[in-house]
Design an enzyme around this catalytic site. Structure first.
Site, PDB file in Angstrom:
ATOM      1  N   ARG A  77       0.861  -1.207   0.047  1.00 16.36           N
ATOM      2  CA  ARG A  77       0.196  -0.150   0.009  1.00 16.36           C
ATOM      3  C   ARG A  77       0.892   1.390  -0.003  1.00 16.36           C
ATOM      4  O   ARG A  77       2.011   1.237   0.577  1.00 16.36           O
ATOM      5  CB  ARG A  77      -1.054   0.069   1.186  1.00 16.36           C
ATOM      6  CG  ARG A  77      -1.758  -0.888   1.377  1.00 16.36           C
ATOM      7  CD  ARG A  77      -3.165  -0.617   2.005  1.00 16.36           C
ATOM      8  NE  ARG A  77      -2.799  -0.184   3.432  1.00 16.36           N
ATOM      9  CZ  ARG A  77      -3.996   0.333   4.106  1.00 16.36           C
ATOM     10  NH1 ARG A  77      -5.074   0.572   3.706  1.00 16.36           N
ATOM     11  NH2 ARG A  77      -3.716   0.376   5.267  1.00 16.36           N
ATOM     12  N   SER A  83       7.403  -5.518   6.697  1.00 13.50           N
ATOM     13  CA  SER A  83       7.008  -6.324   7.491  1.00 13.50           C
ATOM     14  C   SER A  83       7.815  -7.680   7.660  1.00 13.50           C
ATOM     15  O   SER A  83       7.280  -8.688   7.493  1.00 13.50           O
ATOM     16  CB  SER A  83       5.586  -6.577   7.298  1.00 13.50           C
ATOM     17  OG  SER A  83       4.712  -5.326   7.209  1.00 13.50           O
ATOM     18  N   ASP A  97       5.871  -3.779  10.595  1.00 16.58           N
ATOM     19  CA  ASP A  97       4.104  -3.574  10.861  1.00 16.58           C
ATOM     20  C   ASP A  97       3.584  -3.574  12.159  1.00 16.58           C
ATOM     21  O   ASP A  97       2.747  -2.630  12.324  1.00 16.58           O
ATOM     22  CB  ASP A  97       3.525  -4.458   9.716  1.00 16.58           C
ATOM     23  CG  ASP A  97       3.477  -5.947   9.952  1.00 16.58           C
ATOM     24  OD1 ASP A  97       4.499  -6.272  10.806  1.00 16.58           O
ATOM     25  OD2 ASP A  97       3.073  -6.892   9.510  1.00 16.58           O
TER      26      ASP A  97
HETATM   27  C1  BG6 Z   1      -2.196  -3.941   7.488  1.00 17.58           C
HETATM   28  C2  BG6 Z   1      -1.161  -3.145   7.757  1.00 17.58           C
HETATM   29  O1  BG6 Z   1      -3.470  -3.293   7.661  1.00 17.58           O
HETATM   30  O2  BG6 Z   1      -2.137  -5.254   8.063  1.00 17.58           O
HETATM   31  C3  BG6 Z   1       0.340  -3.749   7.113  1.00 17.58           C
HETATM   32  O3  BG6 Z   1      -1.044  -2.020   7.062  1.00 17.58           O
HETATM   33  C4  BG6 Z   1       0.079  -5.280   7.850  1.00 17.58           C
HETATM   34  O4  BG6 Z   1       1.281  -3.105   7.637  1.00 17.58           O
HETATM   35  C5  BG6 Z   1      -1.309  -6.040   7.643  1.00 17.58           C
HETATM   36  O5  BG6 Z   1       1.280  -6.045   7.610  1.00 17.58           O
HETATM   37  C6  BG6 Z   1      -1.076  -7.445   8.248  1.00 17.58           C
HETATM   38  O6  BG6 Z   1      -2.310  -8.164   7.805  1.00 17.58           O
HETATM   39  P1  BG6 Z   1      -2.088  -9.061   6.680  1.00 17.58           P
HETATM   40  O7  BG6 Z   1      -3.566  -9.672   6.763  1.00 17.58           O
HETATM   41  O8  BG6 Z   1      -2.525  -8.206   5.492  1.00 17.58           O
HETATM   42  O9  BG6 Z   1      -1.132  -9.698   6.542  1.00 17.58           O
HETATM   43  C1  GLC Z   2       6.127 -12.106   9.735  1.00 24.50           C
HETATM   44  C2  GLC Z   2       7.399 -11.109   9.764  1.00 24.50           C
HETATM   45  C3  GLC Z   2       7.018 -10.102  10.975  1.00 24.50           C
HETATM   46  C4  GLC Z   2       5.689  -9.505  10.558  1.00 24.50           C
HETATM   47  C5  GLC Z   2       4.645 -10.714  10.721  1.00 24.50           C
HETATM   48  C6  GLC Z   2       3.526  -9.914  10.485  1.00 24.50           C
HETATM   49  O1  GLC Z   2       6.143 -12.938  11.048  1.00 24.50           O
HETATM   50  O2  GLC Z   2       8.491 -11.761   9.864  1.00 24.50           O
HETATM   51  O3  GLC Z   2       8.145  -9.152  10.807  1.00 24.50           O
HETATM   52  O4  GLC Z   2       5.621  -8.443  11.582  1.00 24.50           O
HETATM   53  O5  GLC Z   2       4.914 -11.543   9.870  1.00 24.50           O
HETATM   54  O6  GLC Z   2       3.143  -9.401   9.136  1.00 24.50           O
END
Ligand code: BG6
Ligand code: GLC
Ligand code: BG6
Ligand code: GLC
Length: 867
Positions: free
Chosen positions: A483, A547, A601
């Site tokens: 995003r 992340s 994240d």
């Molecule tokens: C989003 C965050 O809303 O959720 C991201 O902005 C995050 O940073 C993500 O990694 C995690 O959720 P998912 O389900 O997209 O892995």
């Molecule tokens: C994985 C990544 C970690 C992140 C998580 C959630 O565990 O290693 O950094 O925070 O996924 O997205």
């Protein structure tokens, strides 16, 4: 007047491949019978592969009105006698079907509490009791038999089943015997007592009780009132008393008696026999109406009552008999027409084709009854094609089939439960997980280098205070999507943060291609976003949510330790991701950015939520992956140089718990399979038990096993089921939704290429539920460790803390968040944890970190504090 009778609708959706040998008891009609029903392998009842042996046992009159236990002891003794007489082994366990022809409230096939006796039964001490249990107890008292009572059914239901084997249209069961009653297939959505709204369930109407509320008062004659007054159950079963075999003869006797007393018959002569209750039976009524011999029979019957009838007397008495039995068949016709009309309306049909399975002495032995009944029903419902089928072999065939299904379902349920049992974690196991998580957190804080839980310093020293302002770009890579966001903070105006964003998917070949391709792709997405926002030329400060585990030495550098989740781009591990992004931007040379911070994240989420709630000091992601960050005391972060001052946010990377084998005792073979077939075997073991990317795969492995064991999908392992990744989190969430009917679950499964029956859908839902519950519990146990650590850090007895949360599993799954919160509450009783879902994603948090006040390093803060 409706009583549920168990999930019989399930059975109806099955192909009748049931087999086996069953004992059956048939209690409540005019005869008490013990039977053996054999359904031959490969043939099935439908093809006539049924053998039955039966014996009728008389029930002494005093037992009908004595103690219930004695009645059931007699039933059980008769069963034992039957086994003996038929040389049936006493060493083996025998499944048993129980036709019990009285009103029972059932909550399952093998449970039913007696609502009330009827007909000539009035045994004491059973009303309100579970009749199946009473039978089991009696069998135990008799001893020497190994009997498993698997199902109890009403005679109407068993009759419908018996007739249903030969006729798919049979959806009504009717008894006109000693008593009268009807059952029919009702839409499940109309059965309030039972969960679920798909399919149909057989409902035992107990229509014999029609009129008990006065609804038939207009139709009652003085004779009906007399029959009722002299009955075992006054004021009860009013309709039954106008209709069924136990009462028809008596009604005729009362009319004849009155006519004789008035001098209208037998020259006013009344015999003692005519005054005696029960002297005219339903069999007599049938005989009097016999074609050709009727009049002669009438004379014989009346003579037998010490009367001397004239020819006219005989004609008159025959007429009385006809009127009484005609009224009965007309009332049954009216009742049946009501049921059939309802079925027709339920199904929105203009015409209905249906079969009614019928049993009972009145219907079977009265010469005119069936014809009259059929004619009136057809006259009342000219638009319906109604077929009547006599159950010539009694109700036990049907009861045996219900039992066969119950037996198969019970054994299937046992096997499914066994398969799922390693996923069901005890309180002690969860405590252990909490303890291991805690030990993992401590170890990671102490040791440099590789520990299962990495505990990565984030260089974020405090949460936002509302003074942040200005426009920032935020980039968010590593969740389900990439995003790009533009955030505009206004000082002190938390609610008015303006956000614009665009979502980009990252194709698998980019996730797993070269690092250069991945970062070029991201740069291209940013370029597109800036174009879209008209900001190509503004050199904005940017925060980068990345992340994955990064080793940081400052806020704006992060060396990727290792890829996790679905990413595997080459030449990235060991490199600074900020530099890689800067280089990709430079390669494009069409915009410029000032990347001021790289954050995980979890950290972004915590910051984003802390902007709204200052108590937010933990960030949790339960999405594609799982992870937690929290505010740790600097002095505890032994592996960093900076050991004085306040707090720093630590990205725990808790997904790595278990990478040192510490979870091996709870890891199932299905988890091992998922780990081994992943792109990072042996890594992120906790994440693989708990996060969206893997739960569907764990479910698929279990389903594969159940299918191979013949417990699911008719034992067919299809290509679809062999396809990795078919169960995305969104499907798990949908399947587990309580609002969803089984039919919808089935259509989801069908959409995934899994052709499932109704029962398959139930099992799939159960598997999904078990796997996701374990995930939520494990995260809850982990969270308990984290919040307890924060509490202890501060030397508090009690801690109030808020956890900022994000991720599709948390947000979309119907039960995950509830179970997670409950587990954390139970395992960390000294903490009051509030979970706050992040509204805008972690990007806003990344932008907040980028905003000036937070850019201050701890040293800058301390120097400004001291100056
Ligand atoms: C989003 C965050 O809303 O959720 C991201 O902005 C995050 O940073 C993500 O990694 C995690 O959720 P998912 O389900 O997209 O892995
Ligand atoms: C994985 C990544 C970690 C992140 C998580 C959630 O565990 O290693 O950094 O925070 O996924 O997205
Ligand atoms: C029998 C069934 O054929 O009919 C019984 O096997 C049922 O289950 C009975 O109760 C009803 O008829 P009657 O005339 O015996 O009461
Ligand atoms: C009585 C019972 C009912 C049974 C019927 C026919 O009405 O209450 O359960 O089906 O008799 O035997």
């Amino acid at each position: 007047m409706q009583y549920k009778v168990g999930n019989i609708f399930l059975f109806l959706s099955f192909t009748p491949a049931e087999k086996g040998q069953f004992l059956a008891l048939d209690l409540g009609g005019s005869k008490f019978k013990v039977l053996q029903v054999k359904v031959r392998e490969g043939m099935g009842i439908r093809r006539g592969g049924v053998e039955m042996e039966e014996k009728t046992y008389p029930i002494p009159k005093e037992l009908l009105v004595g103690r219930g236990t004695e009645l059931f002891d007699h039933v059980s003794e008769s069963l034992k006698d039957f086994l003996h007489e038929k040389n049936i082994s006493l060493d083996k366990k025998h499944p048993l079907a129980f036709t019990f022809s009285f009103a029972c409230e059932q909550s399952s096939l093998d449970q039913g509490s007696l609502l009330g006796w009827s007909k000539n039964y009035r045994a004491r001490g059973l009303q309100g009791k579970d009749v199946v249990q009473a039978l089991r107890d009696a069998i135990d008292r008799t001893g020497g038999m190994d009997i498993e009572v698997l199902a109890m059914v009403n005679d109407t239901v068993a009759t419908m089943m018996t007739c249903g084997f030969d006729d798919n249209y049979c959806e009504v069961g009717l008894i006109i015997g000693t008593g009268t009653n009807a059952c029919y297939m009702e839409e499940l959505r109309h059965v309030d007592l039972v969960e679920g709204d798909e399919g149909r369930m057989c409902v035992n109407t107990e229509w014999g009780a029609f009129g008990d509320d006065g609804a038939l008062d207009d139709y009652l004659t003085e004779f009906d009132r007399d029959v009722d007054a002299a009955s075992n159950n006054q004021g009860k079963q009013i309709f039954e008393k106008m209709v069924s075999g136990m009462y028809l003869g008596e009604l005729v006797r009362l009319v004849v008696l009155k006519m004789a007393k008035l001098g209208l018959l037998f020259d006013g002569h009344v015999s003692d026999a005519l005054r005696t209750k029960g002297k005219i039976t339903t069999a007599n009524v049938a005989a009097m109406e016999e074609y050709k011999n009727g009049l002669k029979n009438t004379r014989d019957i009346l003579t037998g009552l010490s009367l001397t009838p004239s020819q006219d007397d005989c004609i008159a008495v025959q007429h009385v008999s006809t009127i009484v039995s005609f009224r009965s068949s007309n009332l049954v016709a009216a009742g049946l027409a009501a049921i059939l009309t309802r079925i027709k309306q339920n199904r929105n049909l203009r015409a209905l084709r249906i079969t009614v399975g019928v049993d009972g002495a009145v219907y079977k032995t009265h010469p005119q009854y069936p014809k009259r009944l059929h004619k009136v029903v057809r006259r009342l419902l000219p638009e319906c094609h109604v077929r009547f089928v006599l159950s010539d072999s009694g109700s036990s065939k049907g009861a045996a089939l219900v039992t066969a299904v119950a037996q198969r379902l019970a054994s299937q349920k046992r096997k499914v439960d066994e398969t799922l049992s390693p996923f069901r974690l005890s309180h002690e196991q969860l405590q252990l997980v909490k303890a291991r998580m805690r030990a993992g957190l401590e170890a990671g804080l102490k040791r440099k280098g590789s520990t299962a839980i990495k505990m990565l310093p984030s260089f974020v020293y405090r949460t936002p205070d509302g003074t942040e302002h200005g426009k920032y770009l935020a980039l968010d890579l590593g969740g389900t999507n990439f995003r790009a966001l533009l955030v505009n903070f206004k000082k002190g105006l938390q609610q008015n943060t303006r956000l614009h964003h665009k979502i980009y998917t990252i194709p698998l070949e980019i996730m797993q291609g070269t690092g250069e391709e991945l970062f070029d792709h991201i740069a291209e997405c940013i370029s597109d976003f800036l174009d879209y926002m008209g900001l190509k030329n503004a050199r904005l400060p940017a925060g980068f949510t990345f992340s994955f585990p990064c080793e940081q030495t400052a806020l704006d550098t992060g060396t990727l330790v290792s890829w996790t989740k679905g990413f595997k781009a080459t030449d990235c591990e060991g490199h600074d991701v900020v530099s890689m992004l800067r280089e990709a931007i430079k390669r494009r040379n069409d915009f410029d950015l000032d990347i001021a911070a790289v954050v995980n994240d979890t950290v972004g989420t915590m910051m984003s939520c802390a902007y709204e709630d200052p108590q937010c000091e933990v960030g949790l992601i339960a999405g594609t992956g799982t992870n937690v960050c929290y505010m740790e005391e600097l002095k505890n972060i032994e592996k960093t140089e900076q050991s004085t001052g306040q707090k720093m946010c630590i990205n725990t990377e808790w997904g790595g718990l278990g990478d040192d084998g510490s979870l091996d005792d709870i890891i199932t073979p299905y988890d091992v399979e998922v780990d081994q077939t992943s792109i990072n075997p042996g890594k992120q073991r906790f994440e693989k038990l708990t996060s969206g990317m893997y739960l569907g795969e764990v479910v698929r492995q279990v389903l594969l096993d159940l299918t191979r064991g013949g417990l699911l999908f008719r034992g067919h392992v299809t290509e679809a089921l062999k396809t990795a990744g078919i169960f995305q989190t969104k499907y798990l969430s949908q399947i587990e939704s309580d609002r969803l009917a089984l039919l919808q679950v089935r259509s989801i499964l069908q959409g995934l290429g899994l052709d499932s029956t109704c029962n398959d859908s139930i099992i799939v839902k159960q598997v999904c539920g078990t796997v996701s519950r374990r995930a939520a519990q494990l995260c809850g146990a982990g969270m308990a460790a984290v919040v307890d650590k924060i509490r202890e850090n501060r030397g508090l007895d009690h801690l109030n803390v808020t956890v900022g949360v994000d991720g599709a599993l948390y947000k979309l799954h119907p039960h995950f968040s509830g179970v997670l919160q409950e587990t954390a509450r139970v395992l960390a009783p000294q903490c009051n944890v509030t979970f706050l879902p992040s509204e805008e994603g972690s990007g806003k948090g990344a932008a907040l970190i980028t905003a000036v006040p937070l850019l201050l390093t701890r040293q800058q803060e301390t120097s400004s504090e001291s100056s």
